[in-house]
Design an enzyme around this catalytic site. Sequence first.
Site: not given
Length: 679
Positions: A128, A437, A422, A442, A325, A237, A419, A130, A126
């Site tokens: 896995k 900024c 500019c 700009c 894995k 599961y 910035c 995450d 089955e």
Amino acid sequence: MAFSIFMIKEPTLFSNDSAETKIEFLRREINRHNELYYQKSQPEISDAEFDALLEQLKTLETENPDLIAPDSPTQRVGGRAEGFKSFVHLVPLMSLDNSYDIDELKAFDERCQRLADGRAFDYVAELKIDGLSLALHYENGFLIAGATRGDGFTGDDVFGNVKTIRTIPLKLKNDYTGRVEVRGEAFLSRSQFERINEELKEKEEKTFANPRNAASGTLRQLDSSIVAARRLDLFPYDVLSGSSKMFVTHWESFEFLEKAGFHVNSNRRLCRNIEAVIEFCNAMQERRESFDYDIDGVVVKINSTRLQEEFGATNKAPRWAIAYKYPALQATTRLNDIQVQVGRTGALTPVAYLEPVLLAGTTVARASLHNEDEIKRLNVKLGDWVLIEKSGEIIPQVLQVIESRRDGCERDYEFPKNCPVCETKVARPAGEAVTRCPNPDCPAKVKARILHFASRKAMDIEGLGEILVEKLVDLNLVKNVGDIYSLTTEQVAELERMAEKSATNLMTQIEVSKDRTLHRLIYGLDIRHVGERYAKILARHFRSIENLQKATVEELDQIHEIGLAVAMSVFNWMNNPRHQDLIRRLKSAGVKTEIGGESQANTNENFNGKTFVLTGKMENFTRDEAAKLIEERGGRVSSSVSKKTDYVIAGSDAGSKLEKANLLNVTVVDEARFAEMVS
Ligand SMILES: [Zn+2]
């Protein structure tokens, strides 16, 4: 009860029914829609309509407190918790041994063969997922507890949050009454993850790095109403009765879980031998990116629970299971440089420039560092070795610095005070994570704003891409979005390497964009906090930019769904003389600034101001295409049929929406007629 589905919108229709009947009916409907949404992925109603049903039920239950049942859908959202109590697991949630290649899987198979000593057995493979493991406890069929895995022996009692997960039944549907523990993986789908980050971004709050972090952050929320809005999901599961397995085979557990009402992942296989397991692992790895959830491998278990018991466990992990894995979506590489990009809002975003590294089949050379605080938190220096991670389609993130690999040649990084584009002194308001900024002119902001204006979800000006915008702004031909409409074919054609034909094409695209729907224009104007969703709400409510310009903060704030921060932002934007001037210029250039009106080539009286519902499959249009055609012609697309619906466009296999349309005498139109209307 056959007609009841259609009475939700008109509660008066069953006002004669007792409160009990109404409550029962609503509960059944809510559970049915839940199932359509999660198990079948075929929702019949929108999230907002779902919430409205829930609201109705809540009101009825408040009026009749003796009718509240523990498995009522209203019981999913509680209040705010003070903190989490710890929860001691009846049976520890052990972690599994990992294997990283096929040879290790084969070695696992050999060990199992030895332990089975000649007896035949099957494997179950089955996905896995995450996410995070949860243990759910049921007594007499009712959900009574839910806890995180924690260290395997003791976890956090997150019952309040667990109840908000709509795919976890509050009562087992198969009427099983014994004591049951169901184990599963809670996760956030990629689409929900994107939605949540989008909303956090709109509110200018910190976004999550990946769906797993978002799921774990969500489960740790103390306010269960926030958890409910995040829409976590769970794939079960395992199922235990007391301290032992419930069934003779693991495979049967899935059948039980399905009947009990869980959202069971269908990607699993009963395998005769390890070769079949390996085939499954490879097949799933290929499909990995196509799932709407993250997986990091495949879990392989012995199917016979009797053999499972016999094999037992080491002090670390069971001997009858292993996790295979997939290669991690993480890699280590050297960080060569950090460069700061200036976004549309003037926000300075640091980007890590990496030594190119192969990760999940793509070469990664850049990763996000989010903001100044993140750089400090990571304590990252130029030349450091870093661990990066990629998840789904998201830009890779720097997870951590590998300090043990430092050799003294690393250099400190200092966040810019000015910035980088500019050179204006940047500002970071107290309490905010973002440095900006402040210069409205700009060039970086101007470019980003123009790109946003021309983007697909806004004015959709094909051909006005990054390179061209760069040139137009650098040559001072375009200083704001209003200037786009004063460009001439000659000006565009004179740009380096721009062929006559593509210049003409671009001019056509610019001309066509003048007729876009109002919400696209509002979204394209780039008003702080106003994403696509708010733009639609504002367009629908005010129907023209002129009305929006006249709106007071109070008027804006009174709109359902629009909060004070958004109201203030819209008001300030609209009352800024620069922006008022911009709107004047857009209007005089012929850009449509209202819904409806005679001036638009595209509006069509079949559609203008009318509400449409799409149902069933069409041969020549996808749902999105059909919706776009309707909206472009001034119509509105709704997800459910009501008395206010003007037309239901029914393709083949149309279901309950068609029945409802007939019942409410709404005009039903087939695909051929729809195509005629459109043309
Ligand atoms: Zn700047």
